[in-house]
Design a protein around this motif. Structure first.
Motif, mmCIF file in Angstrom:
data_model
loop_
_atom_site.group_PDB
_atom_site.id
_atom_site.type_symbol
_atom_site.label_atom_id
_atom_site.label_comp_id
_atom_site.label_asym_id
_atom_site.label_seq_id
_atom_site.Cartn_x
_atom_site.Cartn_y
_atom_site.Cartn_z
ATOM 1 N N PRO A 98 0.801 -1.222 0.000
ATOM 2 C CA PRO A 98 0.000 0.000 0.000
ATOM 3 C C PRO A 98 0.837 1.277 0.000
ATOM 4 O O PRO A 98 0.323 2.351 -0.256
ATOM 5 C CB PRO A 98 -0.838 -0.106 1.281
ATOM 6 C CG PRO A 98 -0.261 -1.207 2.068
ATOM 7 C CD PRO A 98 0.604 -2.030 1.192
ATOM 8 N N SER A 99 2.145 1.164 0.263
ATOM 9 C CA SER A 99 2.987 2.356 0.281
ATOM 10 C C SER A 99 3.364 2.831 -1.121
ATOM 11 O O SER A 99 3.874 3.929 -1.272
ATOM 12 C CB SER A 99 4.256 2.083 1.085
ATOM 13 O OG SER A 99 4.997 1.040 0.482
ATOM 14 N N TYR A 100 3.118 2.015 -2.151
ATOM 15 C CA TYR A 100 3.413 2.428 -3.520
ATOM 16 C C TYR A 100 2.399 3.457 -4.003
ATOM 17 O O TYR A 100 1.280 3.554 -3.496
ATOM 18 C CB TYR A 100 3.385 1.238 -4.474
ATOM 19 C CG TYR A 100 4.555 0.291 -4.306
ATOM 20 C CD1 TYR A 100 5.857 0.722 -4.472
ATOM 21 C CD2 TYR A 100 4.350 -1.043 -4.003
ATOM 22 C CE1 TYR A 100 6.926 -0.135 -4.327
ATOM 23 C CE2 TYR A 100 5.406 -1.918 -3.857
ATOM 24 C CZ TYR A 100 6.694 -1.457 -4.023
ATOM 25 O OH TYR A 100 7.740 -2.305 -3.882
ATOM 26 N N HIS A 101 2.792 4.199 -5.018
ATOM 27 C CA HIS A 101 1.904 5.195 -5.617
ATOM 28 C C HIS A 101 0.706 4.485 -6.252
ATOM 29 O O HIS A 101 0.800 3.376 -6.749
ATOM 30 C CB HIS A 101 2.675 6.008 -6.671
ATOM 31 C CG HIS A 101 1.944 7.223 -7.120
ATOM 32 N ND1 HIS A 101 1.058 7.199 -8.168
ATOM 33 C CD2 HIS A 101 1.955 8.494 -6.661
ATOM 34 C CE1 HIS A 101 0.563 8.400 -8.348
ATOM 35 N NE2 HIS A 101 1.092 9.211 -7.444
ATOM 36 N N ARG A 102 -0.441 5.143 -6.235
ATOM 37 C CA ARG A 102 -1.681 4.540 -6.750
ATOM 38 C C ARG A 102 -1.570 4.164 -8.226
ATOM 39 O O ARG A 102 -2.100 3.132 -8.655
ATOM 40 C CB ARG A 102 -2.846 5.508 -6.527
ATOM 41 C CG ARG A 102 -4.175 4.960 -6.931
ATOM 42 C CD ARG A 102 -4.612 3.910 -5.945
ATOM 43 N NE ARG A 102 -5.732 3.179 -6.513
ATOM 44 C CZ ARG A 102 -5.973 1.912 -6.239
ATOM 45 N NH1 ARG A 102 -5.193 1.247 -5.435
ATOM 46 N NH2 ARG A 102 -6.994 1.319 -6.758
ATOM 47 N N ALA A 103 -0.905 4.977 -9.026
ATOM 48 C CA ALA A 103 -0.767 4.665 -10.457
ATOM 49 C C ALA A 103 0.056 3.389 -10.661
ATOM 50 O O ALA A 103 -0.245 2.593 -11.548
ATOM 51 C CB ALA A 103 -0.115 5.835 -11.186
#
Length: 156
Positions: A98-103
């Protein structure tokens, strides 16, 4: 030097296919699942798919080093083979934190869809075909030197 440039183009094509194609597919799927799809999202995702298709078409049909198609084809085919042998390992390559960017997460989910449905296997084989053509490995100038130039104007 031409093949080094083809290698760099191949890396860019691979990133465009995995990132841009995956993101566009995920956006289209999420939008299609809604009761009232947003037309702006539909156009953006279709435009992204068309841009990725244009890049792939230019690389396949263009007069560039076959390394530009070899790199993405090997990535897609290798990932498909890993998926066929060990599904969990193949899925572990997809970003899910979940820490990654949404895109990036959307691109990963779209790539998962393309991998599971076999689209990556199809694209990998299609991108490998230009590698098998010997004329793609030599330069145009090298091919032109083999032919003799004649002073005759023609048969008539």
């Amino acid at each position: 030097m031409r093949h080094l440039g083809g290698l760099l183009v191949g890396i860019v094509v691979t990133a465009a296919l995995l990132g841009g194609g995956g993101w566009a597919v995920q956006q289209a799927l999420v939008n299609a699942a809604q009761s009232s799809p947003d037309p702006q999202v539909v156009w953006i995702s279709l435009g992204s798919m068309a841009a990725v298709g244009l890049v792939l078409g230019l690389v396949v049909a263009g007069r560039i080093s076959p390394m530009a198609t070899f790199v993405p084809s090997m990535v897609l085919l290798a990932w498909t083979v890993v998926y066929a042998l060990d599904v969990n390992r193949a899925m572990s390559f997809i970003p899910a934190e979940p820490s990654y960017h949404r895109a990036l997460l959307d691109a990963g989910n779209g790539s998962r869809t393309l991998l599971i449905t076999g689209v990556y296997a199809l694209l990998g084989v299609a991108l490998f075909i230009p590698v098998l053509m010997p004329s793609r490995w030599s330069r145009r100038e090298e091919l032109d030197d083999d032919y003799e130039s004649t002073q005759e104007s023609g048969y008539y």
